[in-house]
Motif scaffolding. Sequence first.
Motif, PDB file in Angstrom:
ATOM      1  N   LEU A 165       1.210  -1.442   0.492  1.00 45.76           N
ATOM      2  CA  LEU A 165      -0.197  -0.270  -0.030  1.00 45.76           C
ATOM      3  C   LEU A 165       0.575   1.363   0.384  1.00 45.76           C
ATOM      4  O   LEU A 165       1.788   1.237   0.507  1.00 45.76           O
ATOM      5  CB  LEU A 165      -1.295  -0.560   1.295  1.00 45.76           C
ATOM      6  CG  LEU A 165      -1.677   1.427   1.347  1.00 45.76           C
ATOM      7  CD1 LEU A 165      -3.018   0.766   0.424  1.00 45.76           C
ATOM      8  CD2 LEU A 165      -2.616   1.272   2.933  1.00 45.76           C
ATOM      9  N   LYS A 191      -1.205  -0.717  -4.660  1.00 44.56           N
ATOM     10  CA  LYS A 191      -2.656   0.034  -4.546  1.00 44.56           C
ATOM     11  C   LYS A 191      -1.361   1.205  -4.193  1.00 44.56           C
ATOM     12  O   LYS A 191      -0.741   2.360  -3.770  1.00 44.56           O
ATOM     13  CB  LYS A 191      -3.437  -0.153  -3.590  1.00 44.56           C
ATOM     14  CG  LYS A 191      -5.172   0.975  -3.714  1.00 44.56           C
ATOM     15  CD  LYS A 191      -5.553   0.355  -1.903  1.00 44.56           C
ATOM     16  CE  LYS A 191      -7.055   1.385  -2.190  1.00 44.56           C
ATOM     17  NZ  LYS A 191      -5.785   2.614  -1.723  1.00 44.56           N
ATOM     18  N   ILE A 221      -7.502  -1.908  -0.262  1.00 40.15           N
ATOM     19  CA  ILE A 221      -6.621  -2.954   0.900  1.00 40.15           C
ATOM     20  C   ILE A 221      -6.913  -4.742   0.731  1.00 40.15           C
ATOM     21  O   ILE A 221      -6.054  -5.176   0.912  1.00 40.15           O
ATOM     22  CB  ILE A 221      -6.719  -1.955   1.694  1.00 40.15           C
ATOM     23  CG1 ILE A 221      -6.050  -0.602   1.898  1.00 40.15           C
ATOM     24  CG2 ILE A 221      -5.703  -2.601   3.118  1.00 40.15           C
ATOM     25  CD1 ILE A 221      -6.794   0.113   3.027  1.00 40.15           C
ATOM     26  N   VAL A 224      -4.747  -6.044  -1.743  1.00 40.67           N
ATOM     27  CA  VAL A 224      -3.269  -5.770  -1.150  1.00 40.67           C
ATOM     28  C   VAL A 224      -2.849  -6.355  -0.727  1.00 40.67           C
ATOM     29  O   VAL A 224      -1.736  -7.575  -1.444  1.00 40.67           O
ATOM     30  CB  VAL A 224      -3.009  -4.143  -0.351  1.00 40.67           C
ATOM     31  CG1 VAL A 224      -1.537  -4.161  -0.231  1.00 40.67           C
ATOM     32  CG2 VAL A 224      -2.941  -3.490  -1.621  1.00 40.67           C
TER      33      VAL A 224
END
Length: 383
Positions: A165, A191, A221, A224
């Motif tokens: 992230l 991301k 998320i 991810v």
Amino acid sequence: MFEVPVSSTKIDFIYLSEPDMIAAGVTDMAACVDTMEEMFGLLYHGDYRMAGPTNNSHGAIIVFPENSPFPDMPKPTPDRRYMAMPAYLGGRFRTAGVKWYGSNIANREKGLPRSILMFILNDVDTGAPLAIMSANLLSAYRTGAVPGVGARHLARKDSRVVGILGPGVMARTSLAAFMATCPMIDTVKVKGRGEKSLAAFVSWVRATYPQITTVQTVDTIEEVMQGSDIVTFCQSGAIGDPSQYPMVRREWIKPGTFLSMPSLTDVDEGMQASDIRKVLDNPAMYEAGFEECEKPAHRWVPVVGMRYLDLVAEGRVDRDTLEDLGKIVAGEAPGRTNDDEIIILSVGGMSVEDVAWGTVIYRNAIARGIGTSLNLWNEPALR
């Protein structure tokens, strides 16, 4: 090149620009991971000092008020601060130093890094300066190397998929450290908020690590985390409202995942459970910060280790379940014990890391004749 006889009152030191730092090896991530591992052993055995009454403070920080009677005083925009981070480190280093920086997220609109950093390294006997260094790369690489130390001891050896992230500098150095310690990695999911930063990160991964065959941008998320062997949060953002910090939800994580968290992070109830291994890079630093902060401390120190200390204070997490990475590195506590453990590492950043890597780079520079010699004095005007 820069050495002066010990008996002389003359003091010279070297200035290392960012290109000098690169020439002296600051971007050698494998060496940086090894240096951070050595530092953690000294840390665990107590051969160090940082700031504050317990010698464990993260540093001294200047923040700005919401309302000031002085119109020229800076406003408390995101990441707007000045900070000094001093430390002494023993062992073969036996040096002291301080990192000083100003930070403002609006710098990016000017084409500048969010933080602009300098580092001063001192002789531990006389206090004389040895070097003044450009420190953005120094700080970035030592920050990324700590997740690499964590991965060496806590990630599955067959880790292949990394979820990230935030595609910024911290993501690059963290991934570099993961590649140095988990060479089977072949897939990266990332991301980000902006197409430009995502595209730049993807291009960098493909150019730097041809063994990574899949680089995928994702929108959530959850994506991810799902299916990742290693997860890291490397995004920047405003602090003060933990409800806005990115959340780790246990249902999104597969057994065996290693999570390295050097940035804003919150955890759901599942990640608070006793079977989740919760490792801090320096528990004493978190405890010092916890005492210094208005509660809940996670509002002001947004890393996950501080969230766990808030939960300890609330009686929801047992303090004895919080582990020490230094103890693991020193071989006095186990690293990963099976392939199904979920382990989360809080990375708070420490000035001893700057001293360790700064000392190595300074000694490299001296050995290679890199840097500009500057004179403090030939003889001091006052004694």
